[in-house]
Design a protein around this motif. Structure first.
Motif, PDB file in Angstrom:
ATOM      1  N   SER A  88       0.766  -1.219   0.114  1.00  0.00           N
ATOM      2  CA  SER A  88       0.075   0.027  -0.010  1.00  0.00           C
ATOM      3  C   SER A  88       0.922   1.365   0.164  1.00  0.00           C
ATOM      4  O   SER A  88       0.311   2.480  -0.384  1.00  0.00           O
ATOM      5  CB  SER A  88      -0.979   0.130   1.271  1.00  0.00           C
ATOM      6  N   THR A 112       2.592   6.401  -5.356  1.00  0.00           N
ATOM      7  CA  THR A 112       1.459   5.615  -5.768  1.00  0.00           C
ATOM      8  C   THR A 112       0.262   6.686  -6.163  1.00  0.00           C
ATOM      9  O   THR A 112      -0.850   6.183  -6.327  1.00  0.00           O
ATOM     10  CB  THR A 112       0.887   4.875  -4.329  1.00  0.00           C
ATOM     11  N   GLU A 113       0.513   8.121  -6.032  1.00  0.00           N
ATOM     12  CA  GLU A 113      -0.235   9.002  -6.362  1.00  0.00           C
ATOM     13  C   GLU A 113      -0.786   8.859  -8.099  1.00  0.00           C
ATOM     14  O   GLU A 113      -2.121   8.698  -8.328  1.00  0.00           O
ATOM     15  CB  GLU A 113       0.254  10.420  -6.563  1.00  0.00           C
ATOM     16  N   ASP A 116      -3.291   5.643  -7.826  1.00  0.00           N
ATOM     17  CA  ASP A 116      -4.609   6.075  -7.499  1.00  0.00           C
ATOM     18  C   ASP A 116      -5.317   6.895  -8.705  1.00  0.00           C
ATOM     19  O   ASP A 116      -6.588   6.711  -8.840  1.00  0.00           O
ATOM     20  CB  ASP A 116      -4.546   6.800  -6.284  1.00  0.00           C
ATOM     21  N   ARG A 117      -4.599   7.748  -9.445  1.00  0.00           N
ATOM     22  CA  ARG A 117      -5.371   8.593 -10.212  1.00  0.00           C
ATOM     23  C   ARG A 117      -5.903   7.712 -11.518  1.00  0.00           C
ATOM     24  O   ARG A 117      -6.943   7.852 -11.919  1.00  0.00           O
ATOM     25  CB  ARG A 117      -4.647   9.616 -10.675  1.00  0.00           C
ATOM     26  N   ASN A 120      -9.004   5.522  -9.877  1.00  0.00           N
ATOM     27  CA  ASN A 120      -9.940   6.552 -10.038  1.00  0.00           C
ATOM     28  C   ASN A 120     -10.663   6.959 -11.260  1.00  0.00           C
ATOM     29  O   ASN A 120     -11.395   7.536 -11.303  1.00  0.00           O
ATOM     30  CB  ASN A 120      -9.633   7.733  -9.307  1.00  0.00           C
ATOM     31  N   ASN A 144      -6.143  -2.078  -7.633  1.00  0.00           N
ATOM     32  CA  ASN A 144      -6.151  -2.515  -5.995  1.00  0.00           C
ATOM     33  C   ASN A 144      -6.333  -4.172  -5.668  1.00  0.00           C
ATOM     34  O   ASN A 144      -6.980  -4.729  -6.147  1.00  0.00           O
ATOM     35  CB  ASN A 144      -6.982  -1.737  -4.953  1.00  0.00           C
ATOM     36  N   GLY A 152      -5.559  -2.244   0.081  1.00  0.00           N
ATOM     37  CA  GLY A 152      -4.745  -0.943  -0.691  1.00  0.00           C
ATOM     38  C   GLY A 152      -3.554  -1.348  -1.089  1.00  0.00           C
ATOM     39  O   GLY A 152      -2.794  -0.343  -1.525  1.00  0.00           O
ATOM     40  N   TYR A 154      -1.397  -3.094  -4.323  1.00  0.00           N
ATOM     41  CA  TYR A 154      -1.646  -2.903  -5.829  1.00  0.00           C
ATOM     42  C   TYR A 154      -1.106  -4.064  -6.814  1.00  0.00           C
ATOM     43  O   TYR A 154      -0.256  -4.649  -6.342  1.00  0.00           O
ATOM     44  CB  TYR A 154      -0.729  -1.481  -6.463  1.00  0.00           C
TER      45      TYR A 154
END
Length: 489
Positions: A88, A112-113, A116-117, A120, A144, A152, A154
């Motif tokens: 995570s 990890t930003e 996450d984008r 999302n 995820n 969380g 990946y």
């Protein structure tokens, strides 16, 4: 580098080279970006599928060999991809292919930003670091997954794996680069040849212009630029030709003015010398005779001196008046005047002179002689006086001088005709030149040759056009056309 063509060629070539390099750079970068976006969109859902398949294997235990076996199996089917399991916090927990020895798993932590984008659903492309090449960002797919109860985590797939990157680099360095450079070279050569041809055509026209201008500078005043096309150089050629014509005309005018100046000096000297010499001679005679001179002789001598003095005064006044007219220092004071009355007054003024010369002086008027015109009565009287006096002086005994006023269209016309000796075709164009006299003997009874020049200047101030026609041994007619219809009285 003094050659304008050479300067243009060098600048144009440099621009082409820089433009070509810029095109290659932008094209290769754009191609790379397109490829990355395409591969990411094509494999966008691959990690979602893998997450479902791996989730049962990672729910309660983490068998590295089993995971690697499964990833190796998948990697074998897609050798261009590199597969990673991340914690995570972004630490690498497992990697396939076997190049994993290149990295220390417990020391690699990814940002990890971007992942996450991606998860999302942010707009693509989104790039993230490649664990095997941390200084490079590549397209990826991520989802995820839960590893041994740790949420969380990946599953992370680099869609341009290490093998794919090496292969792409080789292809780029060989085929794409070579083809691009060849294409760029062909385009560069074609553009360069075309540009140099166009510039050669333009500079050749400039060379013609330069050659003509230099010739004009050296005194070849008849040189003119041949106008080609309808562009700025054509306009430049036209402007130069007009300027050259203007300069030539001005030079001719200056030469004419200089010639007139020399003639003016000669004529003034001639016209001044005779009366001055006469005055001097008679005064010296009076001085020499002293008390022996008789009253009648003294009276005759003084009469001659007075006559010559008046002639000098008239000549000086004429020169002064003409100089003011030339300098445009005279402004007519326009008012409504009756030309019929003015001409009638002039006829009465000149009738005794005409009768003394046995010349008939007659005025003819239209049916409505009371029409008015706008003019400066003093200047107009001076101009008409000169014309009438000239006609009487050149009409022999028994001749006739006629002054007629007529309305002709938009003009009010005055015609002064005589039955004198006329003017030859050779002399006719010069009758208004100052000091010009058709009679080359320059009789003392004639004027200095300023009257017609003064009359023309005054009439031009009123916007009038004065013309002359003549037939030798039959007479001369001066025609004055004043603009505008007569104004009713």
């Amino acid at each position: 580098m003094r050659s304008f063509y050479l300067k243009i060629a060098v600048i144009f070539s440099a621009i082409l080279i820089l433009f070509g390099l810029l095109v290659v750079t932008i094209t290769m970068r754009a191609s790379s970006d397109i490829a990355k976006e395409a591969i990411q969109k094509t494999n966008q859902d691959i990690t979602a599928v893998l997450a479902k398949e791996f989730q049962p294997m990672l729910a309660k235990s983490f068998n590295q060999d089993e995971i690697e076996e499964k990833l190796t199996e998948l990697s074998g089917k897609n050798p261009q991809f590199d597969f990673y399991l991340l914690s995570s916090t972004g630490y690498v927990k497992s990697v396939i292919p076997a190049s994993k020895e290149k990295i220390a798993l417990d020391q690699i932590a990814l940002d990890t930003e971007p992942l996450d984008r991606f998860i999302n659903g942010d707009p693509l492309p989104i790039l993230a670091s490649d664990p095997l090449n941390p200084d490079r960002e590549k397209p990826f797919s991520a989802a995820n997954i839960s590893i041994m109860g740790s949420e969380g985590c990946y599953i992370y797939v680099v869609l341009e794996g290490d093998q794919f990157t090496q292969a792409t680099a080789m292809i780029t360095e060989s085929y794409i680069m070579r083809g691009t450079l060849i294409l760029l070279g062909v385009v560069f050569i074609i553009s360069l040849v075309t540009g140099l041809f166009v510039f050669s055509n333009l500079t050749s026209r400039l060379e013609k212009i330069k050659k003509t201008v230099k010739g004009f500078e050296r005194g070849q005043l008849n040189e003119r630029i041949e106008v080609e096309g309808n562009d700025e150089l054509s306009e430049l050629s036209i402007c130069f030709n007009r300027m050259a014509d203007t300069l030539v005309e001005n030079m001719k005018e200056i030469q004419k003015t200089d010639r007139l100046r020399r003639e003016l000096v000669a004529n003034v000297s001639h016209d001044l010398r005779s009366p001055i010499a006469s005055i001097q001679g008679y005064l010296e005679t009076i001085q020499m005779k002293g008390d022996t001179i008789t009253r009648d002789e003294l009276h005759n001598y003084f009469g001659t001196v007075l006559s010559n003095t008046k002639k000098l005064n008239s000549l000086i006044d004429g020169l002064f008046e003409l100089s003011k007219l030339d300098a445009e220092e005279v402004t007519p004071n326009l008012e409504k005047i009756s030309m019929a009355e003015l001409i009638q007054d002039l006829v009465q003024q000149f009738r005794p002179i005409a009768e003394k010369r046995e010349v008939t002086l007659e005025a003819q008027f239209p049916t409505n002689p009371n029409n008015l015109i706008e003019a400066d009565i003093g200047l107009m009287s001076r101009a008409l006086t000169n014309l009438i006096d000239n006609a009487i002086q050149h009409t022999p005994e028994g001749g006739k001088v006629t002054i007629a006023t007529v309305e002709s269209g938009q003009d009010f016309v005055i015609e002064i005709s005589d039955t004198g000796c006329g003017i030859s075709e050779e002399d006719l164009p010069h009758v208004f030149d100052r000091f010009y006299q058709a009679d080359k003997s320059r009789s003392e009874k004639q004027g200095a040759g300023l009257g017609l020049a003064i009359a023309q200047k005054i009439l031009h101030l009123h916007g009038a056009e004065v013309m002359v026609s003549s037939i030798e041994n039959r007479g001369t007619t001066f025609r004055v056309a004043l603009p505008g219809n007569g104004i009713p009285a």
